[in-house]
Design a protein around this motif. Structure first.
Motif, PDB file in Angstrom:
ATOM      1  N   SER A 434       0.831  -1.212   0.000  1.00 53.62           N
ATOM      2  CA  SER A 434       0.000   0.000   0.000  1.00 53.62           C
ATOM      3  C   SER A 434       0.866   1.265   0.000  1.00 53.62           C
ATOM      4  CB  SER A 434      -0.976   0.002   1.182  1.00 53.62           C
ATOM      5  OG  SER A 434      -0.274   0.024   2.395  1.00 53.62           O
ATOM      6  N   TYR A 435       2.025   1.235   0.665  1.00 47.34           N
ATOM      7  CA  TYR A 435       2.926   2.400   0.686  1.00 47.34           C
ATOM      8  C   TYR A 435       3.432   2.685  -0.736  1.00 47.34           C
ATOM      9  CZ  TYR A 435       6.801   5.514   1.939  1.00 47.34           C
ATOM     10  OH  TYR A 435       7.651   6.594   2.037  1.00 47.34           O
ATOM     11  N   ILE A 436       3.902   1.620  -1.418  1.00 50.46           N
ATOM     12  CA  ILE A 436       4.443   1.787  -2.785  1.00 50.46           C
ATOM     13  C   ILE A 436       3.350   2.295  -3.728  1.00 50.46           C
ATOM     14  CG2 ILE A 436       5.415   0.539  -4.768  1.00 50.46           C
ATOM     15  CD1 ILE A 436       6.914  -1.232  -2.666  1.00 50.46           C
ATOM     16  N   LYS A 437       2.137   1.758  -3.590  1.00 48.21           N
ATOM     17  CA  LYS A 437       1.002   2.145  -4.431  1.00 48.21           C
ATOM     18  C   LYS A 437       0.701   3.645  -4.267  1.00 48.21           C
ATOM     19  CE  LYS A 437      -3.738   0.610  -5.022  1.00 48.21           C
ATOM     20  NZ  LYS A 437      -4.747  -0.251  -4.380  1.00 48.21           N
ATOM     21  N   THR A 445      11.959   9.296 -11.855  1.00 44.39           N
ATOM     22  CA  THR A 445      13.142   8.589 -12.380  1.00 44.39           C
ATOM     23  C   THR A 445      13.286   7.210 -11.733  1.00 44.39           C
ATOM     24  OG1 THR A 445      14.575   9.471 -10.662  1.00 44.39           O
ATOM     25  CG2 THR A 445      14.335  10.804 -12.663  1.00 44.39           C
ATOM     26  N   LYS A 446      14.161   6.394 -12.364  1.00 48.11           N
ATOM     27  CA  LYS A 446      14.368   5.037 -11.829  1.00 48.11           C
ATOM     28  C   LYS A 446      14.965   5.056 -10.411  1.00 48.11           C
ATOM     29  CE  LYS A 446      15.579   0.410 -13.165  1.00 48.11           C
ATOM     30  NZ  LYS A 446      16.245  -0.496 -14.094  1.00 48.11           N
ATOM     31  N   PRO A 447      15.989   5.885 -10.127  1.00 47.82           N
ATOM     32  CA  PRO A 447      16.516   5.927  -8.753  1.00 47.82           C
ATOM     33  C   PRO A 447      15.443   6.310  -7.720  1.00 47.82           C
ATOM     34  CG  PRO A 447      18.025   7.029 -10.245  1.00 47.82           C
ATOM     35  CD  PRO A 447      16.792   6.722 -11.037  1.00 47.82           C
ATOM     36  N   GLN A 448      14.556   7.238  -8.117  1.00 49.90           N
ATOM     37  CA  GLN A 448      13.468   7.630  -7.201  1.00 49.90           C
ATOM     38  C   GLN A 448      12.517   6.466  -6.948  1.00 49.90           C
ATOM     39  OE1 GLN A 448      11.982  11.087  -9.356  1.00 49.90           O
ATOM     40  NE2 GLN A 448      12.864  12.501  -7.851  1.00 49.90           N
ATOM     41  N   GLN A 449      12.248   5.705  -8.017  1.00 52.99           N
ATOM     42  CA  GLN A 449      11.366   4.530  -7.864  1.00 52.99           C
ATOM     43  C   GLN A 449      12.001   3.488  -6.951  1.00 52.99           C
ATOM     44  OE1 GLN A 449      10.715   3.382 -11.943  1.00 52.99           O
ATOM     45  NE2 GLN A 449       9.085   4.898 -12.275  1.00 52.99           N
ATOM     46  N   GLN A 450      13.325   3.288  -7.122  1.00 52.98           N
ATOM     47  CA  GLN A 450      14.030   2.331  -6.250  1.00 52.98           C
ATOM     48  C   GLN A 450      13.994   2.795  -4.795  1.00 52.98           C
ATOM     49  OE1 GLN A 450      17.810   2.265  -8.303  1.00 52.98           O
ATOM     50  NE2 GLN A 450      17.378   0.299  -9.296  1.00 52.98           N
ATOM     51  N   LEU A 451      14.111   4.112  -4.588  1.00 51.27           N
ATOM     52  CA  LEU A 451      14.051   4.665  -3.238  1.00 51.27           C
ATOM     53  C   LEU A 451      12.679   4.420  -2.612  1.00 51.27           C
ATOM     54  CD1 LEU A 451      15.529   6.375  -1.040  1.00 51.27           C
ATOM     55  CD2 LEU A 451      14.478   8.394  -2.083  1.00 51.27           C
TER      56      LEU A 451
END
Length: 511
Positions: A434-437, A445-451
């Motif tokens: 739920s947090y990721i959603k 950006t990809k680094p932000q998504q990984q974070l």
């Protein structure tokens, strides 16, 4: 009059070899506890080598848990029937053979079979070890010391397993996480064979309760497997629900059967005693809180902080130090001076404070300022609480029930471990999802998504750890409310003797 009875009256001296025997009993206990965590570190390498699929990977852990958890009561009863020393030596020998088979495994099926066999012999070995301590250490102060050492190993061995597993996997080969059990077992079995002299008059020679064995084994296996499936397939899965219903029906049938048969597998007097019932319940709750947290912290240190397996193992060492201090220094020194509930209740609360600190975890949290004090408090609290719990679980029980009473301690820990891993993992997973959603849309950006992925993972761990804090507070409440035995050094508590008048208790000599 039996020698057990004579020792109650102070006429016979305690076993001269008892401290040497403790070394071998502690070594065997360390091996069983190590095995619960050492394999987790080796699992990714073993999976790759043996070509085990992701779907079947869990069976390396589950096969062991099912056999061990399901057969513990039966193992405890066998120890009472055959004699604890014999059960202990057979259990060790079988465990060594099963470990060698696991180390030599050439396929997934061979590995699963070896793990199940380890569980079978572990279920014979663990209750025999604890009940041997119960019948060999009869003086209250000595008993406190012996159980302090045993409790420290029972609690801290898991973290030692992480260190050893990391070293063996990183520098040798995953197979050594199995082979390492063989020398442990050989030394402990040989030592036990020559040193342990079991007191007379403690055997339970009544016929084996076959319906009880079948119902308890199937009921416990269904319960443990139900929680394991809940973790992988979800709580709403039809098979998971079916397993829980089957477990409830089988375990209720088991209780009804035990109340009616002449020689029950689990005499209900063992669990209906207020003190022992409170101990089994509070221990089970504490293990639920601990097991899931071990797993989260391992992943946090390796995935989020980038620690190696060896460094992760060393990171757990302060908890081991806390457990040894709590168990051998605080618990042992105070056990003969204050009632057990005044050690168990505060002990679980101190562990709860450590758990509360873990609930503050963030990606950038410092090991020194947050993880280290949390681990120390968790270890200190658990060590202080476990020590009197381990001792009182078999205190005042009849010698012929010592194996079964010991098996109940192990059963509450095994079932607690299965529940804790499944329950807390499920809470963590749903909180992470739920947090990721909610936050992934803002990550361009990809680094932000990984974070965001990492933040979600840590948020999930923290959410589950909050539940663990509540469970530890509940464990403290159970201990303070139910455990009403006085100081073990003050002679037999009247509550401990309820319902067993005329029987010969495991002696605890006042001094």
């Amino acid at each position: 009059m039996s020698s057990s009875a004579r020792s109650v009256n102070g006429a016979s001296a305690p076993d001269a070899n008892r401290w040497r025997a403790l070394v071998f009993i502690a070594l065997a206990q360390l091996m069983v506890v190590l095995d619960a965590t050492i394999v987790n570190i080796a699992l990714p390498s073993a999976q790759q080598d043996l070509g085990i699929s992701d779907g079947n990977r869990q069976w390396v852990v589950t096969a062991y848990a099912l056999a061990f958890g399901g057969l513990l009561l039966f193992g405890g009863r066998i120890a009472d029937l055959w004699g604890r020393k014999r059960a202990f030596v057979i259990g060790l020998t079988g465990f060594a053979a099963a470990s060698a088979l696991g180390g030599a495994a050439q396929s997934g099926a061979m590995m699963f079979g070896a793990r199940a066999l380890q569980g079978v012999f572990g279920a014979l070995l663990a209750p025999a070890a604890l009940s041997l301590l119960a019948v060999m250490f009869t003086d209250a102060k000595e008993r406190a010391k012996a159980f302090g050492i045993y409790g420290a190993i029972a609690g801290g061995g898991g973290a030692v397993g992480l260190i050893l597993g990391g070293f063996l996997t990183e520098y040798l080969d995953w197979r050594w996480t199995f082979f390492v059990n063989v020398p442990f077992a050989i030394v402990a079995a040989a030592g036990a064979y020559f040193v342990i002299r079991e007191p007379e008059g403690g055997r339970n020679r009544s016929p084996l309760d076959i319906p009880g064995v079948i119902l308890s084994t199937l009921g416990l296996v269904s319960l443990v497997y139900g929680f394991t499936r809940a973790e992988s397939d979800g709580w709403g899965d039809s098979v998971t629900i079916g397993l829980f219903i089957a477990a409830a029906v089988l375990l209720v049938s088991f209780v009804v059967t035990e109340a009616r048969v002449k020689a029950p597998l689990l005499p209900l007097r063992v669990v209906t005693d207020r003190n022992r019932g409170g101990i089994y319940l509070s221990l089970g709750l504490a293990i639920i809180a601990m097991f899931g947290t071990f797993l989260f912290l391992t992943y946090y240190l390796q995935v989020v902080k980038g620690y190696s397996p060896v460094k992760t193992g060393f990171a757990f060492l302060p908890m081991v130090a806390g457990m040894i201090t709590g168990s051998t220094q605080i618990g042992t020194r105070l056990m003969t001076r204050v009632p057990a509930r005044l050690l168990m209740g505060p002990g679980f609360l101190v562990a709860g404070v450590g758990m509360f600190l873990f609930a503050q975890l963030e990606i950038g949290s410092s090991y020194t300022t947050l993880v280290l004090p949390a681990l120390l408090l968790l270890g200190l609290g658990m060590g202080t609480a476990f020590m009197p719990a381990m001792s009182l679980a078999t205190h005042g029980v009849q010698p012929r029930d010592a194996g079964v009473a010991s098996a109940m301690v192990n059963t509450s820990q095994q079932v607690g471990g299965a529940i804790g891993t499944a329950l807390l993992n499920t809470i963590a997973s749903s909180a992470t999802t739920s947090y990721i959603k909610d936050h992934i849309a803002t990550a361009a950006t990809k680094p932000q998504q990984q974070l965001v992925q990492l933040q979600g993972m840590v948020h999930g761990y923290a959410s589950a750890i909050w539940v663990a804090v509540g469970i530890l507070v509940l464990a403290a409440l159970v201990a303070v409310t139910f455990v009403n035995a006085g100081r073990p050094g003050a002679g037999e508590s009247s509550a401990m003797m309820d319902g067993i008048e005329g029987e010969v208790p495991v002696p605890v000599v006042a001094h």
